[in-house]
Structures are given as C-alpha cells and as structure tokens.
Design a protein around this motif. Structure first.
Motif, PDB file in Angstrom:
ATOM      1  N   LYS A 144       0.828  -1.218   0.000  1.00  0.00           N
ATOM      2  CA  LYS A 144       0.000   0.000   0.000  1.00  0.00           C
ATOM      3  C   LYS A 144       0.858   1.261   0.000  1.00  0.00           C
ATOM      4  O   LYS A 144       0.574   2.237   0.687  1.00  0.00           O
ATOM      5  N   GLN A 145       1.921   1.261  -0.811  1.00  0.00           N
ATOM      6  CA  GLN A 145       2.816   2.408  -0.909  1.00  0.00           C
ATOM      7  C   GLN A 145       2.637   3.082  -2.262  1.00  0.00           C
ATOM      8  O   GLN A 145       2.517   2.418  -3.291  1.00  0.00           O
ATOM      9  N   LEU A 146       2.631   4.404  -2.231  1.00  0.00           N
ATOM     10  CA  LEU A 146       2.516   5.204  -3.440  1.00  0.00           C
ATOM     11  C   LEU A 146       3.819   5.969  -3.614  1.00  0.00           C
ATOM     12  O   LEU A 146       4.216   6.741  -2.734  1.00  0.00           O
ATOM     13  N   LEU A 147       4.489   5.737  -4.728  1.00  0.00           N
ATOM     14  CA  LEU A 147       5.755   6.388  -5.022  1.00  0.00           C
ATOM     15  C   LEU A 147       5.481   7.486  -6.031  1.00  0.00           C
ATOM     16  O   LEU A 147       4.777   7.268  -7.013  1.00  0.00           O
ATOM     17  N   GLY A 148       6.014   8.665  -5.786  1.00  0.00           N
ATOM     18  CA  GLY A 148       5.790   9.775  -6.696  1.00  0.00           C
ATOM     19  C   GLY A 148       7.082  10.491  -7.030  1.00  0.00           C
ATOM     20  O   GLY A 148       8.062  10.408  -6.291  1.00  0.00           O
ATOM     21  N   THR A 149       7.076  11.173  -8.175  1.00  0.00           N
ATOM     22  CA  THR A 149       8.222  11.975  -8.578  1.00  0.00           C
ATOM     23  C   THR A 149       7.745  13.384  -8.891  1.00  0.00           C
ATOM     24  O   THR A 149       6.584  13.613  -9.206  1.00  0.00           O
ATOM     25  N   ARG A 150       8.687  14.293  -8.810  1.00  0.00           N
ATOM     26  CA  ARG A 150       8.400  15.660  -9.238  1.00  0.00           C
ATOM     27  C   ARG A 150       9.461  16.074 -10.237  1.00  0.00           C
ATOM     28  O   ARG A 150      10.422  15.346 -10.472  1.00  0.00           O
ATOM     29  N   TYR A 151       9.326  17.260 -10.787  1.00  0.00           N
ATOM     30  CA  TYR A 151      10.136  17.670 -11.930  1.00  0.00           C
ATOM     31  C   TYR A 151      11.634  17.623 -11.700  1.00  0.00           C
ATOM     32  O   TYR A 151      12.404  17.422 -12.616  1.00  0.00           O
ATOM     33  N   ASN A 152      12.104  17.798 -10.462  1.00  0.00           N
ATOM     34  CA  ASN A 152      13.549  17.847 -10.231  1.00  0.00           C
ATOM     35  C   ASN A 152      14.116  16.491  -9.835  1.00  0.00           C
ATOM     36  O   ASN A 152      15.168  16.410  -9.235  1.00  0.00           O
ATOM     37  N   PHE A 153      13.411  15.419 -10.164  1.00  0.00           N
ATOM     38  CA  PHE A 153      13.858  14.039  -9.981  1.00  0.00           C
ATOM     39  C   PHE A 153      13.838  13.565  -8.542  1.00  0.00           C
ATOM     40  O   PHE A 153      14.413  12.542  -8.235  1.00  0.00           O
ATOM     41  N   ASN A 154      13.226  14.301  -7.642  1.00  0.00           N
ATOM     42  CA  ASN A 154      13.070  13.819  -6.276  1.00  0.00           C
ATOM     43  C   ASN A 154      11.975  12.778  -6.232  1.00  0.00           C
ATOM     44  O   ASN A 154      10.965  12.890  -6.913  1.00  0.00           O
ATOM     45  N   LEU A 155      12.166  11.772  -5.402  1.00  0.00           N
ATOM     46  CA  LEU A 155      11.159  10.741  -5.168  1.00  0.00           C
ATOM     47  C   LEU A 155      10.580  10.924  -3.779  1.00  0.00           C
ATOM     48  O   LEU A 155      11.274  11.395  -2.880  1.00  0.00           O
ATOM     49  N   PHE A 156       9.358  10.548  -3.585  1.00  0.00           N
ATOM     50  CA  PHE A 156       8.769  10.529  -2.256  1.00  0.00           C
ATOM     51  C   PHE A 156       7.914   9.292  -2.160  1.00  0.00           C
ATOM     52  O   PHE A 156       7.444   8.751  -3.142  1.00  0.00           O
ATOM     53  N   LEU A 157       7.731   8.809  -0.941  1.00  0.00           N
ATOM     54  CA  LEU A 157       6.982   7.595  -0.709  1.00  0.00           C
ATOM     55  C   LEU A 157       5.890   7.861   0.320  1.00  0.00           C
ATOM     56  O   LEU A 157       6.169   8.408   1.377  1.00  0.00           O
ATOM     57  N   LEU A 158       4.651   7.526  -0.029  1.00  0.00           N
ATOM     58  CA  LEU A 158       3.522   7.659   0.871  1.00  0.00           C
ATOM     59  C   LEU A 158       3.005   6.264   1.199  1.00  0.00           C
ATOM     60  O   LEU A 158       2.920   5.410   0.324  1.00  0.00           O
ATOM     61  N   VAL A 159       2.677   6.032   2.458  1.00  0.00           N
ATOM     62  CA  VAL A 159       2.050   4.782   2.843  1.00  0.00           C
ATOM     63  C   VAL A 159       0.567   5.066   3.040  1.00  0.00           C
ATOM     64  O   VAL A 159       0.207   5.921   3.844  1.00  0.00           O
ATOM     65  N   LEU A 160      -0.253   4.396   2.276  1.00  0.00           N
ATOM     66  CA  LEU A 160      -1.704   4.670   2.314  1.00  0.00           C
ATOM     67  C   LEU A 160      -2.405   3.845   3.358  1.00  0.00           C
ATOM     68  O   LEU A 160      -2.069   2.834   3.773  1.00  0.00           O
TER      69      LEU A 160
END
Length: 166
Positions: free
Chosen positions: A150-166
C-alpha cells in the motif's frame, strides 16, 4: 503501426483486456483507437470526445476498462463510458491547480497529482476524495503504486522521489 494524432499527446493508456489505446491531447480531446496487434493495418478511431476545456494531461482506464478517466489543466477529472463516449461524471475543481497524473490504486480507488505537488486519493464508488497529501511544492510528474505494501511512489520535476504509505 503508427497513429498520426495531428496534435500533441500528453498521455496514453492501454485497455486492460482489449486492443484499445486511449490518448489525452493538448486540445482537451480524448481519442480511443482499436488496433490489431497481429497486423500492420491502420488503427480505427473508436471515440473522439472533447473531455476538457484545456489540455488533457492524464488518461487511465478504470472499472475493468469500461471507463476512461481523464484529468486536465482545467483542474477537472472526467469519467467517460468507453462504449458510448458519454460522460459518466465530472469533478470540476478536483484540485486547486492543474492535474498532471492519474494512477489506479485498487479496483475502487485512483490517485491524482497536480501542479502544486498535491496528491489526492479518490473513491470511484462514491466519487469523492478520501485522502489528500501535500507531498511537494512542485508538480507531480509521475506516480507508481505498490499494492502489496500500500505504498505510493511519486516523482516531481527535479527528480526527487517521495513515498507515501496509504
């Protein structure tokens, strides 16, 4: 095989069980094409829908391919019946800024990401936002869901990643 869209495509998605591809265009139109994976014949246009006032940045099949979900710079999210091309429901002002990405999470939830770094989770049965995350200060460029954890991985324009646990 090639499809000349004549306009810039921002996103595409393949139908989960049929040889159909959906495209979201800069014009706000969504087009669905049927193609024959065994031949080089020209794909057949199935549906052409003016889905949004501004560019259509995201397109995803949901509900086992019965519905195409699209999102736009006009901040709306639209669900369209794949067979008829008729609108099922529209959420105007789904976000406070342009919506860039859509992703399927489960059979009944999808997620959307916008220009201001906000990610929302939507219940497709009730057609409501059930969670919102202020994940970044810049636009969400892509998302991936890991269903087992149940993890959502996202990226933004400057190549940073973030991880959300739903």
């Amino acid at each position: 095989m090639e499809i000349d869209l004549k306009k810039i495509a921002f996103d595409l998605d393949f139908h989960p069980s049929s040889p159909i591809v959906a495209t979201g265009l800069i014009t706000g139109y969504v087009r669905l094409y049927h193609y024959d994976p065994e031949s080089q014949s020209q794909p057949k246009k199935l549906i052409r829908v003016k889905a949004h006032r501004k560019s259509c940045r995201a397109a995803r099949f949901i509900d086992d391919g019965r519905v195409i979900l699209t999102a736009s710079t006009d901040r709306s999210i639209l669900a369209t019946d794949v067979e008829t091309g008729k609108a099922i429901t529209r959420v105007d002002d789904a976000h406070e800024s342009a919506v860039n990405r859509l992703i399927n999470l489960t059979e009944t939830t999808v997620s959307s990401g916008d220009d201001e770094g906000v990610i929302k989770v939507w219940d497709t049965r009730s057609r409501t936002c059930c969670n919102s995350f202020d994940a970044h200060e810049e636009f969400i460029s892509d998302m991936e869901f890991i269903s087992d954890s149940k993890q959502l991985l996202g990226t933004r324009y400057n190549f940073n990643l973030f991880l959300l646990v739903l």
